[in-house]
Design a protein around this motif. Structure first.
Motif, PDB file in Angstrom:
ATOM      1  N   LEU A  44     125.636  47.587  36.719  1.00 26.19           N
ATOM      2  CA  LEU A  44     126.520  46.933  37.525  1.00 26.19           C
ATOM      3  C   LEU A  44     126.260  45.354  37.634  1.00 26.19           C
ATOM      4  O   LEU A  44     125.165  45.068  37.437  1.00 26.19           O
ATOM      5  N   SER A  45     127.302  44.562  37.836  1.00 30.59           N
ATOM      6  CA  SER A  45     127.065  43.245  38.339  1.00 30.59           C
ATOM      7  C   SER A  45     126.421  43.067  39.703  1.00 30.59           C
ATOM      8  O   SER A  45     126.308  44.074  40.053  1.00 30.59           O
ATOM      9  N   GLU A  46     125.994  41.751  39.759  1.00 28.23           N
ATOM     10  CA  GLU A  46     125.213  41.462  40.934  1.00 28.23           C
ATOM     11  C   GLU A  46     126.028  41.524  42.083  1.00 28.23           C
ATOM     12  O   GLU A  46     125.790  42.079  43.195  1.00 28.23           O
ATOM     13  N   GLU A  47     127.196  41.388  41.855  1.00 24.38           N
ATOM     14  CA  GLU A  47     128.246  41.478  43.131  1.00 24.38           C
ATOM     15  C   GLU A  47     128.620  42.772  43.476  1.00 24.38           C
ATOM     16  O   GLU A  47     128.619  43.018  44.583  1.00 24.38           O
ATOM     17  N   GLU A  48     128.837  43.806  42.400  1.00 25.22           N
ATOM     18  CA  GLU A  48     128.929  45.089  42.503  1.00 25.22           C
ATOM     19  C   GLU A  48     127.801  45.768  43.323  1.00 25.22           C
ATOM     20  O   GLU A  48     127.856  46.778  43.995  1.00 25.22           O
ATOM     21  N   LYS A  49     126.541  45.483  42.858  1.00 27.02           N
ATOM     22  CA  LYS A  49     125.304  45.987  43.453  1.00 27.02           C
ATOM     23  C   LYS A  49     125.210  45.641  45.076  1.00 27.02           C
ATOM     24  O   LYS A  49     124.669  46.451  45.587  1.00 27.02           O
ATOM     25  N   LYS A  50     125.651  44.523  45.552  1.00 23.45           N
ATOM     26  CA  LYS A  50     125.737  44.309  46.917  1.00 23.45           C
ATOM     27  C   LYS A  50     126.701  45.097  47.376  1.00 23.45           C
ATOM     28  O   LYS A  50     126.253  45.397  48.829  1.00 23.45           O
ATOM     29  N   TYR A  85     115.195  49.528  44.052  1.00 23.58           N
ATOM     30  CA  TYR A  85     116.316  48.926  44.875  1.00 23.58           C
ATOM     31  C   TYR A  85     116.546  47.565  44.295  1.00 23.58           C
ATOM     32  O   TYR A  85     117.750  47.141  44.466  1.00 23.58           O
ATOM     33  N   ILE A  86     115.704  46.689  43.901  1.00 21.60           N
ATOM     34  CA  ILE A  86     116.035  45.378  43.267  1.00 21.60           C
ATOM     35  C   ILE A  86     116.980  45.444  42.135  1.00 21.60           C
ATOM     36  O   ILE A  86     117.948  44.615  42.149  1.00 21.60           O
ATOM     37  N   THR A  87     116.699  46.373  41.156  1.00 20.17           N
ATOM     38  CA  THR A  87     117.598  46.368  40.057  1.00 20.17           C
ATOM     39  C   THR A  87     118.591  47.362  40.133  1.00 20.17           C
ATOM     40  O   THR A  87     119.603  47.372  39.092  1.00 20.17           O
ATOM     41  N   CYS A  88     118.458  48.172  41.092  1.00 18.33           N
ATOM     42  CA  CYS A  88     119.459  49.504  41.301  1.00 18.33           C
ATOM     43  C   CYS A  88     119.570  50.318  40.022  1.00 18.33           C
ATOM     44  O   CYS A  88     120.474  51.020  39.610  1.00 18.33           O
ATOM     45  N   GLY A  89     118.180  50.377  39.436  1.00 15.51           N
ATOM     46  CA  GLY A  89     118.185  51.266  38.246  1.00 15.51           C
ATOM     47  C   GLY A  89     116.986  52.101  38.096  1.00 15.51           C
ATOM     48  O   GLY A  89     115.845  51.877  38.881  1.00 15.51           O
ATOM     49  N   ARG A  90     117.057  52.996  37.230  1.00  8.97           N
ATOM     50  CA  ARG A  90     116.024  54.059  37.167  1.00  8.97           C
ATOM     51  C   ARG A  90     114.980  53.493  35.935  1.00  8.97           C
ATOM     52  O   ARG A  90     115.472  53.324  34.999  1.00  8.97           O
ATOM     53  N   SER A  91     113.569  53.469  36.183  1.00  5.83           N
ATOM     54  CA  SER A  91     112.779  53.043  35.233  1.00  5.83           C
ATOM     55  C   SER A  91     113.035  54.048  33.840  1.00  5.83           C
ATOM     56  O   SER A  91     112.876  55.239  34.137  1.00  5.83           O
ATOM     57  N   LYS A  92     112.959  53.374  32.746  1.00  7.00           N
ATOM     58  CA  LYS A  92     113.030  54.216  31.649  1.00  7.00           C
ATOM     59  C   LYS A  92     111.538  54.521  30.866  1.00  7.00           C
ATOM     60  O   LYS A  92     111.592  55.378  30.069  1.00  7.00           O
ATOM     61  N   ASP A  93     110.586  53.949  31.267  1.00  8.74           N
ATOM     62  CA  ASP A  93     109.191  53.930  30.762  1.00  8.74           C
ATOM     63  C   ASP A  93     108.539  54.605  31.844  1.00  8.74           C
ATOM     64  O   ASP A  93     107.231  54.999  31.443  1.00  8.74           O
ATOM     65  N   GLU A  94     108.570  54.919  32.983  1.00  6.46           N
ATOM     66  CA  GLU A  94     107.713  55.209  34.111  1.00  6.46           C
ATOM     67  C   GLU A  94     108.006  56.332  34.826  1.00  6.46           C
ATOM     68  O   GLU A  94     109.440  56.220  35.465  1.00  6.46           O
ATOM     69  N   THR A  95     107.301  57.334  35.079  1.00  9.44           N
ATOM     70  CA  THR A  95     107.664  58.365  36.068  1.00  9.44           C
ATOM     71  C   THR A  95     106.400  58.680  36.998  1.00  9.44           C
ATOM     72  O   THR A  95     105.296  58.125  36.596  1.00  9.44           O
ATOM     73  N   VAL A  96     106.463  59.356  38.046  1.00  7.68           N
ATOM     74  CA  VAL A  96     105.389  59.920  38.738  1.00  7.68           C
ATOM     75  C   VAL A  96     105.173  61.222  38.793  1.00  7.68           C
ATOM     76  O   VAL A  96     106.037  61.996  38.790  1.00  7.68           O
TER      77      VAL A  96
END
Length: 209
Positions: A44-50, A85-96
């Motif tokens: 999403l764009s920065e405006e859409e994320k807001k 929450y900053i990028t509104c995305g799920r990490s592609k390289d990291e899991t717990v």
């Protein structure tokens, strides 16, 4: 194994209750936070994320959450997603990496809106709090942890958080087995929850589920 769902509005004190349980049960408990299962919206764009609605059930990847709860109930470890929450995305390289334990806490504002997830739970807890108290906690959290300014937090609360709370979250309280009023500061109610968990753990039939 006990699967305990802890729901309640944003800023209600769910995390305080969870920390209290972790302090008592230590390594016998693991937490699966709903927030880790937000759908990836990094495109999403920065405006859409807001204006993205994090408080609607459609924002949660319940298919993955239910699948991983089922997996851990079978005694298998899971790779829990990592969401920003900053990028509104799920990490592609990291899991717990999460190993099974005697007590599995599933925690989040919307977990009682998914019937399949609720059927996986042994005990359902709703943490309640006054709207004014929740707003003050939301403001402190979003400003300190998520880089938001006061005006943005208040606008989001009025436009999304409050309406979604009234539509989806508050009504889900009726599904709870235990309600904790006054958020995480109600020591009497939390002690009742602790006693309920202790009793269930001492009943060996629970641990075989």
């Amino acid at each position: 194994m006990l699967i305990i769902g802890i729901a309640g509005g944003s800023g209600s004190g769910k995390s305080t209750v969870v920390r209290r349980l972790q302090k008592v049960f230590k390594d016998r408990i693991v937490v699966i936070p709903q927030d880790s299962y937000y759908k990836d919206c990094s495109y999403l764009s920065e405006e859409e994320k807001k204006v993205y609605n994090f408080d609607h059930p459609n924002a949660i990847d319940f298919d993955l959450l239910c699948a991983q709860v089922d997996q851990i109930k079978k005694g298998e470890a899971i790779e829990q997603p990592v969401y920003s929450y900053i990028t509104c995305g799920r990490s592609k390289d990291e899991t717990v990496h999460v190993e099974p334990a005697d007590i599995i806490i599933v925690e989040g504002i919307l977990i009682f809106t998914c019937p399949k997830l609720m059927r996986q739970m042994d005990i359902k807890v709703y943490v309640d709090a006054d709207d004014d108290d929740r707003l003050s906690r939301i403001m402190a959290r979003d400003i300190e942890e998520r880089g938001k300014d006061v005006a943005a937090v208040i606008k989001r609360y009025n436009d999304l958080v409050k309406p979604m709370h009234l539509q989806f979250i508050a009504p889900s309280k009726r599904y709870a087995d235990i309600i904790i009023p006054q958020g995480g500061h109600n020591h009497v109610a939390i002690n009742i929850l602790l006693a309920t968990i202790e009793k269930a753990l001492n009943d060996k039939t629970w641990l075989k589920k």
